[in-house]
Design an enzyme around this catalytic site. Structure first.
Site, short mmCIF file in Angstrom:
data_model
loop_
_atom_site.label_atom_id
_atom_site.label_comp_id
_atom_site.label_asym_id
_atom_site.label_seq_id
_atom_site.Cartn_x
_atom_site.Cartn_y
_atom_site.Cartn_z
N SER A 124 0.88 -1.21 0.09
CA SER A 124 0.12 -0.09 0.05
C SER A 124 0.93 1.25 -0.08
O SER A 124 0.18 2.37 -0.40
CB SER A 124 -0.85 -0.09 1.21
OG SER A 124 -0.20 0.00 2.35
N ASP A 367 -2.89 6.39 12.05
CA ASP A 367 -2.24 5.62 10.64
C ASP A 367 -0.81 6.28 10.85
O ASP A 367 -0.67 7.41 10.31
CB ASP A 367 -3.00 5.65 9.57
CG ASP A 367 -2.12 5.29 8.36
OD1 ASP A 367 -0.99 4.87 8.72
OD2 ASP A 367 -2.85 4.98 7.21
N HIS A 370 1.06 4.88 6.36
CA HIS A 370 0.84 5.72 5.02
C HIS A 370 1.23 7.09 5.04
O HIS A 370 1.61 7.76 6.02
CB HIS A 370 -0.47 5.49 4.72
CG HIS A 370 -0.83 3.92 4.46
ND1 HIS A 370 -1.61 3.34 5.42
CD2 HIS A 370 -0.49 2.92 3.68
CE1 HIS A 370 -1.60 1.95 5.52
NE2 HIS A 370 -0.91 1.60 4.23
#
Ligand SMILES: *[C@@H]1O[C@H](CO)[C@@H](O)[C@H](O)[C@H]1NC(C)=O
Ligand SMILES: *[C@@H]1O[C@H](CO)[C@@H](O)[C@H](O)[C@H]1NC(C)=O
Ligand SMILES: *[C@@H]1O[C@H](CO)[C@@H](O)[C@H](O)[C@H]1NC(C)=O
Ligand SMILES: *[C@@H]1O[C@H](CO)[C@@H](O)[C@H](O)[C@H]1NC(C)=O
Length: 391
Positions: A124, A367, A370
């Site tokens: 990702s 998060d 990312h």
């Protein structure tokens, strides 16, 4: 109508401009000027480690596009749209120590990609880099001349007038595994087939530029389960030390590259580990915090997070050191280590709405893996662009 300048006058004009300049340069540098090429030129980047440098806050020059100007960014990286209160993370420009990066020229990249496929393959994080590349390029293409399609493991952006495609293919270990489903990959026990690469690689075959990454998915425990043979049929599952399994997978990747990529008409890149920022005590912050509420980069030039494994890095250096088809390493780890401010934190689309307890303690659902767009990925692509300009 006659052209404003004839060919001859153009030639004369260029002599008029170039000759005095050359003479001036000669006076300044004597005979050595030809080897003393000016900075900012692609040629000098060969002698400059573009991954070594500092972050400079530059509101005028960054970001390279607005979040709202790029309709392709997926909801997990659209931080402003999901309420991020600060914007500083968008304004940092990477300044290498020994040279300056060429400014990203979207039309030059599209020209390079004419009739070609550029493929990002990995997890990702590489997906984020793909979105950044699409955002950097799409602005100069009119609506009717571009398309975007996402289909399971494959996303494809097309620039029709250039017959160019920029693609992302999901393969978090590069090799085959039981976590390869692009949607339902959160499974308890991961099993990897480190020798099985064609299973995915048939989707990359024929690409002219490939950017690989794989790291985070290997970091679940010190050993991994690997499988000899195939999922169906005779199975022999064994435990293997993480570094050894990683090395096998990278070797499979290198072998595939050597057999399938034309060294004269293609480029292959490998992006090193993308750091995470789960523990603010590591940079001298709150003993219980993480990337949540971080708004500025880390200033300590030697900072290196505990989750960025040096032994895994050595495996990369070793596996990619002597390949018959060159693989250019995009060593983004150190420069990204500093960017504790650049993660989405809680400002992204949540798969499930946060619970009352989570809302009371926001860092619990941050998060810190990312990266927001626009943001750090754009720098990785500027570095990729710089490498594309040099052989
Ligand atoms: C378009 O690009 C593909 C490679 O991505 C190539 O195979 C094809 O021949 C190109 N088509 C034209 C019309 O140039
Ligand atoms: C999307 O996936 C389906 C099923 O895997 C396939 O039949 C179809 O050709 C794919 N479309 C594109 C645009 O890749
Ligand atoms: C965020 O950090 C600032 C200091 O930089 C602090 O005053 C504030 O309380 C923090 N907010 C949260 C929700 O932790
Ligand atoms: C990447 O850079 C770091 C230092 O910034 C270095 O320690 C590491 O060996 C490099 N990795 C590779 C694969 O070259």
């Amino acid at each position: 109508m006659k052209p404003l300048l004839s060919f001859t006058s153009l030639i004369l004009l260029s002599f008029a401009v170039v000759l005095p300049f050359a003479a001036f340069t000669f006076i300044l540098h004597g005979w050595s000027f030809s080897s003393d090429v000016p900075r900012h030129q692609p040629e000098t980047m060969e002698y400059c480690n573009i991954f070594e440098g500092v972050w400079v806050y530059d509101e005028a020059a960054r970001p390279l596009y607005g979040e709202e100007d790029c309709p392709y960014i997926y909801d997990q990286l659209k931080c402003q749209a999901y309420g991020r209160p600060d914007r500083g993370y968008q304004h940092w420009r990477w300044q290498p120590r020994g040279c300056s990066l060429p400014s990203f020229d979207a039309s030059a990249v599209l020209e390079m990609l004419r009739g070609k496929r550029m493929m990002f393959v990995g997890d990702s994080v590489n997906h984020g880099q793909f979105f950044s590349m699409v955002c950097l390029l799409h602005r100069i293409i009119p609506w009717h001349a571009k398309s975007f399609q996402s289909n399971g493991s494959l996303s494809v952006f097309k620039a029709k007038d250039y017959n160019a495609s920029i693609e992302f293919y999901w393969a978090p270990f590069l090799v085959e595994s039981n976590s390869d489903n692009a949607v339902a990959h959160r499974i308890g026990e991961r099993v990897i087939l480190p020798w099985s690469i064609d299973f995915h690689a048939r989707h990359w075959k024929g690409s002219h530029i490939i950017v690989f990454n794989t790291y985070l998915w290997w970091m679940n425990g010190a050993s991994l389960k690997i499988l000899r043979g195939e999922f169906e049929g005779d199975r022999e599952v064994m435990e293997m030390v993480r570094e050894d399994a990683y090395e096998l997978a990278l070797k499979s990747m290198v072998e595939w590259v050597e057999e399938n990529m034309d060294p004269h008409n293609s480029r292959v890149f490998f992006t090193t580990m993308s750091p995470t920022h789960w523990r603010s005590r590591e940079w001298g912050g709150d003993p219980n915090g993480n990337c949540f509420n971080q708004t500025t980069p880390i200033e300590d030039p030697t900072y290196w997070g505990e989750d960025s494994s040096k032994s895994m890095m050595r495996v990369v250096a070793e596996a990619l050191s002597s390949t018959t088809v060159p693989i250019t390493i995009l060593n983004i780890t150190q420069l990204s280590e500093y960017r504790k401010d650049a993660h989405p934190q809680i400002y992204k689309k949540q798969w499930t709405p946060p619970t009352t307890e989570q809302l009371a303690n926001p860092k619990s659902y941050a998060d810190c893996i990312h990266w927001c767009l626009p943001g750090l990925h754009d720098t990785w692509n500027e570095l990729l662009y710089a490498k594309l300009l040099t052989p």
